[in-house]
Design a protein around this motif. Structure first.
Motif, PDB file in Angstrom:
ATOM      1  N   VAL A 154       0.834  -1.205   0.000  1.00  0.00           N
ATOM      2  CA  VAL A 154       0.000   0.000   0.000  1.00  0.00           C
ATOM      3  C   VAL A 154       0.865   1.251   0.000  1.00  0.00           C
ATOM      4  CG1 VAL A 154      -1.589   1.358   1.418  1.00  0.00           C
ATOM      5  CG2 VAL A 154      -2.049  -1.047   1.006  1.00  0.00           C
ATOM      6  N   LEU A 155       1.882   1.273   0.851  1.00  0.00           N
ATOM      7  CA  LEU A 155       2.736   2.449   0.912  1.00  0.00           C
ATOM      8  C   LEU A 155       3.583   2.610  -0.339  1.00  0.00           C
ATOM      9  CD1 LEU A 155       3.871   2.413   4.634  1.00  0.00           C
ATOM     10  CD2 LEU A 155       2.158   3.868   3.565  1.00  0.00           C
ATOM     11  N   ASP A 156       3.968   1.500  -0.950  1.00  0.00           N
ATOM     12  CA  ASP A 156       4.776   1.569  -2.166  1.00  0.00           C
ATOM     13  C   ASP A 156       3.961   2.058  -3.355  1.00  0.00           C
ATOM     14  OD1 ASP A 156       7.108   1.176  -3.769  1.00  0.00           O
ATOM     15  OD2 ASP A 156       6.169  -0.654  -4.534  1.00  0.00           O
ATOM     16  N   LYS A 157       2.776   1.536  -3.519  1.00  0.00           N
ATOM     17  CA  LYS A 157       1.931   1.886  -4.665  1.00  0.00           C
ATOM     18  C   LYS A 157       1.012   3.063  -4.376  1.00  0.00           C
ATOM     19  CE  LYS A 157       3.405  -1.629  -7.013  1.00  0.00           C
ATOM     20  NZ  LYS A 157       4.370  -1.459  -8.052  1.00  0.00           N
ATOM     21  N   GLY A 158       0.521   3.152  -3.149  1.00  0.00           N
ATOM     22  CA  GLY A 158      -0.422   4.197  -2.780  1.00  0.00           C
ATOM     23  C   GLY A 158      -1.852   3.746  -2.997  1.00  0.00           C
ATOM     24  N   VAL A 159      -2.745   4.322  -2.223  1.00  0.00           N
ATOM     25  CA  VAL A 159      -4.158   4.014  -2.335  1.00  0.00           C
ATOM     26  C   VAL A 159      -4.912   5.336  -2.336  1.00  0.00           C
ATOM     27  CG1 VAL A 159      -6.141   2.987  -1.176  1.00  0.00           C
ATOM     28  CG2 VAL A 159      -3.966   1.812  -1.136  1.00  0.00           C
ATOM     29  N   VAL A 160      -5.845   5.475  -3.230  1.00  0.00           N
ATOM     30  CA  VAL A 160      -6.670   6.683  -3.303  1.00  0.00           C
ATOM     31  C   VAL A 160      -8.105   6.289  -3.025  1.00  0.00           C
ATOM     32  CG1 VAL A 160      -7.502   8.545  -4.779  1.00  0.00           C
ATOM     33  CG2 VAL A 160      -5.152   7.730  -5.004  1.00  0.00           C
ATOM     34  N   ILE A 161      -8.707   6.989  -2.091  1.00  0.00           N
ATOM     35  CA  ILE A 161     -10.120   6.785  -1.785  1.00  0.00           C
ATOM     36  C   ILE A 161     -10.804   8.122  -2.039  1.00  0.00           C
ATOM     37  CG2 ILE A 161     -11.801   6.227  -0.003  1.00  0.00           C
ATOM     38  CD1 ILE A 161      -9.506   4.635   1.378  1.00  0.00           C
ATOM     39  N   ALA A 162     -11.805   8.125  -2.883  1.00  0.00           N
ATOM     40  CA  ALA A 162     -12.499   9.366  -3.229  1.00  0.00           C
ATOM     41  C   ALA A 162     -13.996   9.150  -3.129  1.00  0.00           C
ATOM     42  CB  ALA A 162     -12.120   9.795  -4.641  1.00  0.00           C
ATOM     43  N   GLY A 163     -14.685  10.164  -2.689  1.00  0.00           N
ATOM     44  CA  GLY A 163     -16.129  10.055  -2.595  1.00  0.00           C
ATOM     45  C   GLY A 163     -16.769  11.414  -2.427  1.00  0.00           C
ATOM     46  N   ASP A 164     -18.006  11.515  -2.788  1.00  0.00           N
ATOM     47  CA  ASP A 164     -18.765  12.748  -2.648  1.00  0.00           C
ATOM     48  C   ASP A 164     -20.032  12.454  -1.869  1.00  0.00           C
ATOM     49  OD1 ASP A 164     -16.912  14.015  -4.236  1.00  0.00           O
ATOM     50  OD2 ASP A 164     -18.095  13.860  -6.063  1.00  0.00           O
ATOM     51  N   ILE A 165     -20.394  13.365  -1.006  1.00  0.00           N
ATOM     52  CA  ILE A 165     -21.654  13.283  -0.283  1.00  0.00           C
ATOM     53  C   ILE A 165     -22.452  14.525  -0.661  1.00  0.00           C
ATOM     54  CG2 ILE A 165     -22.758  13.262   1.974  1.00  0.00           C
ATOM     55  CD1 ILE A 165     -20.134  12.032   3.059  1.00  0.00           C
ATOM     56  N   ARG A 166     -23.635  14.319  -1.177  1.00  0.00           N
ATOM     57  CA  ARG A 166     -24.479  15.446  -1.578  1.00  0.00           C
ATOM     58  C   ARG A 166     -25.816  15.354  -0.866  1.00  0.00           C
ATOM     59  NH1 ARG A 166     -23.098  15.537  -8.004  1.00  0.00           N
ATOM     60  NH2 ARG A 166     -20.932  16.131  -7.693  1.00  0.00           N
ATOM     61  N   VAL A 167     -26.209  16.483  -0.315  1.00  0.00           N
ATOM     62  CA  VAL A 167     -27.487  16.550   0.374  1.00  0.00           C
ATOM     63  C   VAL A 167     -28.349  17.555  -0.380  1.00  0.00           C
ATOM     64  CG1 VAL A 167     -28.658  17.126   2.532  1.00  0.00           C
ATOM     65  CG2 VAL A 167     -26.400  16.040   2.590  1.00  0.00           C
ATOM     66  N   GLY A 168     -29.539  17.109  -0.758  1.00  0.00           N
ATOM     67  CA  GLY A 168     -30.427  17.989  -1.497  1.00  0.00           C
ATOM     68  C   GLY A 168     -31.858  17.828  -1.049  1.00  0.00           C
ATOM     69  N   VAL A 216      -3.328   7.429   0.778  1.00  0.00           N
ATOM     70  CA  VAL A 216      -2.432   6.749   1.698  1.00  0.00           C
ATOM     71  C   VAL A 216      -1.243   6.288   0.874  1.00  0.00           C
ATOM     72  CG1 VAL A 216      -2.154   4.825   3.287  1.00  0.00           C
ATOM     73  CG2 VAL A 216      -4.368   5.984   3.121  1.00  0.00           C
ATOM     74  N   ALA A 217      -0.073   6.855   1.196  1.00  0.00           N
ATOM     75  CA  ALA A 217       1.140   6.510   0.446  1.00  0.00           C
ATOM     76  C   ALA A 217       2.347   6.861   1.307  1.00  0.00           C
ATOM     77  CB  ALA A 217       1.195   7.263  -0.878  1.00  0.00           C
ATOM     78  N   SER A 218       3.484   6.357   0.920  1.00  0.00           N
ATOM     79  CA  SER A 218       4.714   6.712   1.616  1.00  0.00           C
ATOM     80  C   SER A 218       5.098   8.138   1.235  1.00  0.00           C
ATOM     81  CB  SER A 218       5.841   5.752   1.239  1.00  0.00           C
ATOM     82  OG  SER A 218       6.175   5.930  -0.120  1.00  0.00           O
ATOM     83  N   VAL A 219       5.976   8.738   2.029  1.00  0.00           N
ATOM     84  CA  VAL A 219       6.435  10.095   1.741  1.00  0.00           C
ATOM     85  C   VAL A 219       7.127  10.138   0.384  1.00  0.00           C
ATOM     86  CG1 VAL A 219       8.026  11.903   2.491  1.00  0.00           C
ATOM     87  CG2 VAL A 219       6.616  10.720   4.169  1.00  0.00           C
ATOM     88  N   ASP A 220       7.937   9.130   0.097  1.00  0.00           N
ATOM     89  CA  ASP A 220       8.638   9.091  -1.185  1.00  0.00           C
ATOM     90  C   ASP A 220       7.653   9.029  -2.350  1.00  0.00           C
ATOM     91  OD1 ASP A 220      11.089   9.173   0.096  1.00  0.00           O
ATOM     92  OD2 ASP A 220      11.274   6.996   0.185  1.00  0.00           O
ATOM     93  N   LYS A 221       6.638   8.195  -2.226  1.00  0.00           N
ATOM     94  CA  LYS A 221       5.638   8.063  -3.291  1.00  0.00           C
ATOM     95  C   LYS A 221       4.856   9.367  -3.432  1.00  0.00           C
ATOM     96  CE  LYS A 221       3.495   5.665  -6.392  1.00  0.00           C
ATOM     97  NZ  LYS A 221       4.187   5.173  -7.572  1.00  0.00           N
ATOM     98  N   ALA A 222       4.524   9.996  -2.320  1.00  0.00           N
ATOM     99  CA  ALA A 222       3.791  11.266  -2.372  1.00  0.00           C
ATOM    100  C   ALA A 222       4.626  12.328  -3.091  1.00  0.00           C
ATOM    101  CB  ALA A 222       3.427  11.723  -0.971  1.00  0.00           C
ATOM    102  N   LYS A 223       5.907  12.410  -2.771  1.00  0.00           N
ATOM    103  CA  LYS A 223       6.780  13.372  -3.454  1.00  0.00           C
ATOM    104  C   LYS A 223       6.874  13.046  -4.940  1.00  0.00           C
ATOM    105  CE  LYS A 223       9.765  14.800   0.312  1.00  0.00           C
ATOM    106  NZ  LYS A 223      11.149  14.829   0.819  1.00  0.00           N
ATOM    107  N   GLU A 224       6.921  11.763  -5.258  1.00  0.00           N
ATOM    108  CA  GLU A 224       7.016  11.327  -6.654  1.00  0.00           C
ATOM    109  C   GLU A 224       5.821  11.800  -7.474  1.00  0.00           C
ATOM    110  OE1 GLU A 224       6.745   7.045  -8.848  1.00  0.00           O
ATOM    111  OE2 GLU A 224       8.071   7.143  -7.097  1.00  0.00           O
ATOM    112  N   ILE A 225       4.638  11.836  -6.858  1.00  0.00           N
ATOM    113  CA  ILE A 225       3.453  12.265  -7.597  1.00  0.00           C
ATOM    114  C   ILE A 225       3.170  13.758  -7.418  1.00  0.00           C
ATOM    115  CG2 ILE A 225       2.376   9.995  -7.573  1.00  0.00           C
ATOM    116  CD1 ILE A 225       0.555  10.927  -5.321  1.00  0.00           C
ATOM    117  N   GLY A 226       4.108  14.467  -6.762  1.00  0.00           N
ATOM    118  CA  GLY A 226       4.002  15.917  -6.688  1.00  0.00           C
ATOM    119  C   GLY A 226       3.327  16.462  -5.439  1.00  0.00           C
ATOM    120  N   MET A 227       3.183  15.658  -4.435  1.00  0.00           N
ATOM    121  CA  MET A 227       2.573  16.130  -3.191  1.00  0.00           C
ATOM    122  C   MET A 227       3.673  16.373  -2.167  1.00  0.00           C
ATOM    123  SD  MET A 227      -0.756  13.689  -2.806  1.00  0.00           S
ATOM    124  CE  MET A 227      -1.099  14.421  -1.213  1.00  0.00           C
TER     125      MET A 227
END
Length: 107
Positions: A19-33, A48-59
């Motif tokens: 998980v830390l090597d590859k990274g995991v992205v969780i995305a979701g939207d909650i809408r109330v109408g 969720v990623a390692s610091v190195d992986k985050a830097k690699e993707i520009g974070m």
């Protein structure tokens, strides 16, 4: 004769390493109408990623956030001090020009 089935067991350490090597992205939207009128939207993004992986993707926001990094806070303070000095010089120059213009006027 016994039949052997190959089993693949992953320990929690192996899973965490992947998980830390590859990274995991969780995305979701909650809408109330109400009656087809959107009242509230909450966008959730979790990476969720390692610091190195985050830097690699520009974070790397934690390196420049003065609340999280003392070096960034010092740099921010230095930048503000330099800007303040420059503005003080400009004010002094404007005041000199204004005073010079007033002394040359005839009353």
């Amino acid at each position: 004769m016994t039949i052997e089935h190959p089993t693949q067991s992953s320990s929690i350490v192996d899973v965490l390493e992947t998980v830390l090597d590859k990274g995991v992205v969780i995305a979701g939207d909650i809408r109330v109408g109400l009656a087809d009128v959107e009242l509230l939207t909450i966008k959730i993004r979790l990476i969720v990623a390692s610091v190195d992986k985050a830097k690699e993707i520009g974070m790397d926001w934690w390196e420049t956030d003065p609340y999280l990094n003392s070096k960034a806070a010092e740099q921010n303070t230095k930048q503000l001090e330099d800007e303040n000095k420059e503005l003080q010089k400009r004010i002094e120059q404007l005041e000199k020009n204004a005073n010079a213009g007033q002394s040359n006027r005839f009353v």
